[in-house]
Design an enzyme around this catalytic site. Sequence first.
Site, short mmCIF file in Angstrom:
data_model
loop_
_atom_site.label_atom_id
_atom_site.label_comp_id
_atom_site.label_asym_id
_atom_site.label_seq_id
_atom_site.Cartn_x
_atom_site.Cartn_y
_atom_site.Cartn_z
CG HIS A 113 -3.69 -3.78 2.73
ND1 HIS A 113 -2.82 -3.31 3.70
CD2 HIS A 113 -4.23 -2.66 2.16
CE1 HIS A 113 -2.84 -1.99 3.73
NE2 HIS A 113 -3.69 -1.57 2.80
CB CYS A 168 -0.96 -0.03 1.18
SG CYS A 168 -2.31 1.18 1.03
CD GLU A 222 -1.42 -6.71 4.83
OE1 GLU A 222 -1.72 -5.55 5.15
OE2 GLU A 222 -0.77 -7.00 3.80
#
Length: 614
Positions: A529, A402, A531
Amino acid sequence: MKYILVTGGVISGIGKGVIASSLGVILKSCGIRVTSIKIDPYINIDAGTFSPYEHGEVFVLDDGGEVDLDLGNYERFMDIKLHRDNNITTGKIYQHVINRERRGDYLGKTVQVVPHITDAIQEWVERVAKIPVDGDNMQPEVCIVELGGTIGDIEGMPFIEGFRQFFQFRVKREDYCLVHVSLVPQPQATGEQKSKPTQSSVRELRGLGLSPDLIVCRSQNPVEDSVKSKISLFCHVEPEQVFSIHDVSSIYRVPILLQEQGVSSYLIERLKMAQLSKPHIGNIMYKWRDLADRYDRMLKEVTIALVGKYTRLEDAYASVIKALKHSSLSVSHRLNLRYIEATHLETDMLKENPSKYHEAWHQLVSSNGILVPGGFGVRGTEGKILATNWARTKNVPFLGVCLGLQCAAIEFARNELGWSDAHSTEVDPHTKHPVVIDMPEHNTGHMGATMRLGKRTTLFKTENSVMKKLYGNAPFVEERHRHRYEVNPKYIKDFEDRGMKFVGRSEDGQRMEILELENHQYFVAVQYHPEYISRPLKPSPPYLGLLLASCGKLSNFAARGYRLSPHLSYSEGNLSDDEELASIVQNLQMSSFSQSSKSSSSENSPKGKAEVAV
């Protein structure tokens, strides 16, 4: 529908989320379909406007919901996909009731906490509990509800009253179970475990009309049988209904601890679910035990520097840390994570506090890999850019997420393209080279839920991409986003002419999603993102690539053609490099195939689907 309500006492942050997630894992291992709801008693509509120092990171769901980080635990543990309505807040409930009052739904009655707010809570839980979360459109059979905060908080009283009514009037006795998580402290002065805080917490809960069926005792060491007996006696539960969860080496041990104490047998009997249970479905508990054993046996170490703005609180980067740990497990290296405050790398810190400055740089330059995660605002941006420059010029493995992608673009523009004033309009609105710009259609003047949020498709624009190969050569990926700013598309040709390639873009080709640098062992940045959808047994490919490169394994992985090798069990311990790679590739293909092939089944040709599978 069966309901399990998880409450907490004595202190907040006691581990209710991990306990709730672990119960879900255990029930799934019995073949029972499970969903989860998190209740946060704050008045905010959602978690989107919180500082990470308030409640930790903001977790983003597929539908763009900005929710509490506990929903990330639920998704990772149970491998499900939740929705924004799975996070209930006081603000959402009051907004819902006020909107109904404005429409005239209450026919002129006085709108009160009881019954209108409490009824709204019950109706919300009943409705959301039926929404499928496994991707198979099958209605869940059990809903695990976690009530945030601690028993006795004034903010949580309407929810406590709502569930008292819910369990008294709407749900049969065999269709709900109340789990209370409490602290059993062990003062260092005496070394004796104390049950009084748990007794007081349960007494208060019972005074509010709810009586726990299970008491989970959090403690530093295993709770002694004599303490369990005392809690049983004063809290009106059988000794077998008092569970001990002490501090363990990893959270992967928690489901195993609960299972060893017979929680699945109790829940199946208590909730009359014998007809639903199908033991040993997919050997889920075996995989968890194997995962926990591998975590404890890892001997090699890899050091990653996390250069961030919120390093004082670990929960501010909860999903990032989990994704790193998932990948470190896959490469059989113990993760040594260094938290580096971005401002400590800046030249102003050299004047203000030279020792902090030199210590931060020492930590950075001695790391095996560098990660620059997301964030907002001016503070620390220059420090992140300096860390990015070190990774690029010194050939150190790098992953930007990001804001990390935006910092990589700014650094490259300044030092390779010669635009010394290049910056983001978030930091410098008047720069002559706005390399990063805001997205007007996602900036309406309101802060809450106005960003580019949720799952979006990223198309690969080239075959010659390490990220494409890490994703199993999928033609596209679907990942979750949370950003207001993007790389300025008018400068893309300048970047690519100098070797910084934007290999992944949005469906319309206007948004830059994946960045790779030529002639670097691993310099990757993503606007999304990754994750958020990393799983313990299915690590996120960008994070896995960072760990592979940081361990010196990426070149061997590439030499194998990113192809599947013969399956090896995790339980074989510390493996040779070739064996480790075989295990890594297996996980990687599971992750990329399940992500891409499901969503593309109706769009791609049979040939295209076959290529993804290969």
